[in-house]
Design a protein around this motif. Structure first.
Motif, PDB file in Angstrom:
ATOM      1  N   LYS A 134       2.481  -3.980   9.631  1.00  0.00           N
ATOM      2  CA  LYS A 134       1.606  -3.057   8.890  1.00  0.00           C
ATOM      3  C   LYS A 134       2.422  -2.024   8.122  1.00  0.00           C
ATOM      4  O   LYS A 134       2.031  -1.614   7.031  1.00  0.00           O
ATOM      5  N   ALA A 135       3.563  -1.624   8.681  1.00  0.00           N
ATOM      6  CA  ALA A 135       4.421  -0.657   7.984  1.00  0.00           C
ATOM      7  C   ALA A 135       5.043  -1.286   6.737  1.00  0.00           C
ATOM      8  O   ALA A 135       5.251  -0.611   5.729  1.00  0.00           O
ATOM      9  N   ALA A 136       5.322  -2.578   6.789  1.00  0.00           N
ATOM     10  CA  ALA A 136       5.974  -3.261   5.665  1.00  0.00           C
ATOM     11  C   ALA A 136       4.992  -3.686   4.577  1.00  0.00           C
ATOM     12  O   ALA A 136       5.401  -3.909   3.441  1.00  0.00           O
ATOM     13  N   ASP A 137       3.711  -3.818   4.913  1.00  0.00           N
ATOM     14  CA  ASP A 137       2.737  -4.339   3.956  1.00  0.00           C
ATOM     15  C   ASP A 137       1.493  -3.448   3.959  1.00  0.00           C
ATOM     16  O   ASP A 137       0.637  -3.558   4.838  1.00  0.00           O
ATOM     17  N   HIS A 138       1.396  -2.581   2.962  1.00  0.00           N
ATOM     18  CA  HIS A 138       0.287  -1.630   2.886  1.00  0.00           C
ATOM     19  C   HIS A 138      -1.067  -2.351   2.823  1.00  0.00           C
ATOM     20  O   HIS A 138      -2.043  -1.906   3.447  1.00  0.00           O
ATOM     21  N   GLY A 139      -1.141  -3.450   2.096  1.00  0.00           N
ATOM     22  CA  GLY A 139      -2.390  -4.203   1.999  1.00  0.00           C
ATOM     23  C   GLY A 139      -2.835  -4.730   3.354  1.00  0.00           C
ATOM     24  O   GLY A 139      -4.031  -4.713   3.683  1.00  0.00           O
TER      25      GLY A 139
END
Length: 159
Positions: free
Chosen positions: A57-62
């Motif tokens: 979740k930290a790496a992919d805002h979507g």
């Protein structure tokens, strides 16, 4: 289980995690209001989505937005309508959540899983830095230092 994408020594359910977030919040910030306690009880409504790793979740805002939406819908389905928290209350809950991850990573290190434990601890330290200018952050820092002392006591090194 949480951390299902990683090899861990411990197994942790969402209930285990939630209990420790409640405990840490009370230990670090004092008594919980009903709204804060309910928010913590429902903060990881992963009954539908499963536990999507923090790092993903930290790496992919979507992905984070989608996961938050699914968890919000799950909370509504369970009949809980989130009360309004102040920014400070929400930040303290997030810090307690992160400190629980820090404790989990520390216990992994103590049980011999140094690679994962250190990775969790490093990632949490980075996330906690976002709150370092808050007037109450010294309490978070003190708890982190207390948890660090667990390892020092284990290897018989004076803090």
């Amino acid at each position: 289980f949480r951390y299902h994408t990683r090899r861990t020594v411990q197994q942790q359910t969402v209930a285990d995690h939630t209990y420790h977030v409640l405990r840490i919040y009370a230990q670090v910030f004092g008594a919980l209001t009903t709204d804060i306690a309910l928010h913590i009880l429902y903060h990881d409504a992963e009954h539908v989505s499963g536990d999507i790793p923090f790092s993903a979740k930290a790496a992919d805002h979507g992905l984070k937005v989608a996961a938050d939406y699914i968890e919000d819908e799950t909370r509504k389905h369970l009949g809980w309508h989130q009360g309004v928290l102040s920014e400070e209350e929400a930040d303290k809950i997030k810090c307690a959540d992160l400190l629980e991850m820090y404790e989990f990573g520390t216990r992994e290190c103590m049980l011999g899983n140094f690679l994962l434990g250190h990775s969790i601890r490093k990632n949490v330290r980075g996330a906690l830095n976002a709150y370092s200018l808050r007037p109450w952050f010294h309490r978070v820092d003190e708890h982190e230092q207390e948890v660090d002392s667990w390892i020092l006591a284990l290897i018989h090194v004076a803090p």
